[in-house]
Design an enzyme around this catalytic site. Structure first.
Site, mmCIF file in Angstrom:
data_model
loop_
_atom_site.group_PDB
_atom_site.id
_atom_site.type_symbol
_atom_site.label_atom_id
_atom_site.label_comp_id
_atom_site.label_asym_id
_atom_site.label_seq_id
_atom_site.Cartn_x
_atom_site.Cartn_y
_atom_site.Cartn_z
ATOM 1 N N CYS A 37 0.817 -1.222 0.000
ATOM 2 C CA CYS A 37 0.000 0.000 0.000
ATOM 3 C C CYS A 37 0.848 1.268 0.000
ATOM 4 O O CYS A 37 0.328 2.353 -0.239
ATOM 5 C CB CYS A 37 -0.955 0.008 1.195
ATOM 6 S SG CYS A 37 -0.103 0.032 2.790
ATOM 7 N N ASP A 39 2.317 2.637 2.567
ATOM 8 C CA ASP A 39 2.319 3.351 3.840
ATOM 9 C C ASP A 39 3.601 3.052 4.610
ATOM 10 O O ASP A 39 4.152 1.958 4.505
ATOM 11 C CB ASP A 39 1.117 2.940 4.694
ATOM 12 C CG ASP A 39 -0.198 3.448 4.106
ATOM 13 O OD1 ASP A 39 -0.144 4.118 3.052
ATOM 14 O OD2 ASP A 39 -1.257 3.173 4.689
ATOM 15 N N CYS A 62 -2.765 5.776 5.666
ATOM 16 C CA CYS A 62 -4.220 5.865 5.656
ATOM 17 C C CYS A 62 -4.768 6.200 7.047
ATOM 18 O O CYS A 62 -4.017 6.306 8.021
ATOM 19 C CB CYS A 62 -4.795 4.533 5.180
ATOM 20 S SG CYS A 62 -4.466 3.189 6.336
ATOM 21 N N CYS A 106 -2.792 -2.706 8.686
ATOM 22 C CA CYS A 106 -2.252 -1.405 9.103
ATOM 23 C C CYS A 106 -1.657 -1.482 10.507
ATOM 24 O O CYS A 106 -0.679 -0.785 10.807
ATOM 25 C CB CYS A 106 -3.336 -0.331 9.065
ATOM 26 S SG CYS A 106 -4.219 -0.229 7.495
HETATM 27 FE FE1 FES Z 1 -1.687 -0.075 4.256
HETATM 28 FE FE2 FES Z 1 -3.163 1.361 5.922
HETATM 29 S S1 FES Z 1 -3.660 0.830 3.858
HETATM 30 S S2 FES Z 1 -1.153 0.638 6.237
#
Ligand code: FES
Length: 128
Positions: A37, A39, A62, A106
């Protein structure tokens, strides 16, 4: 605004993150990124007498990444390094009253970045 899938605690920690920013003179820092993602999270530690006296974070991510990072710092603050190293992604998720299925990953950012910071502390101060 966020849909109904997030708990009140997630929204609270997203809107008012605890311990965000960079500590002025951290004893150690740790990182974790999720290549899927994009992040990423950095955690900063200030340690005294084996206790996490202060902790902060910077996150690029996110809603759930921000909330789980914030909760990670709340859970770790005041704990010994050994206790904090045992904090899991499940502990973080539970403390936030759950996460949507597609956001469970996450919480791994928090647990992994915290472990990385603790490991880096050990490397810096104990293995010399
Ligand atoms: Fe990957 Fe939140 S969408 S850490």
């Amino acid at each position: 605004m966020f849909g109904e899938e997030y708990s009140d605690k997630v929204i609270d920690h997203f809107m008012s993150p605890r311990n965000s920013g960079i500590l002025p003179d951290p004893d150690a820092e740790g990182m974790c990124g999720d290549p899927n993602c994009g992040d990423s999270l950095t955690i900063y530690l200030s340690v005294k007498d084996n206790i996490i006296e202060d902790i902060s974070f910077l996150v690029y991510g996110c809603v759930a990444a921000i909330a789980t990072s914030s909760m990670t710092t709340e859970l770790a603050k005041g704990k010994t390094l050994e206790e904090a190293a045992k904090i899991t992604d499940k502990d973080i998720t539970q403390a936030l009253d759950g996460l949507p299925e597609n956001k469970l990953h996450c919480s791994a950012l928090g647990a992994e970045a915290l472990k990385d910071a603790i490991n880096n502390y050990y490397v810096r101060y104990r293995l010399k």
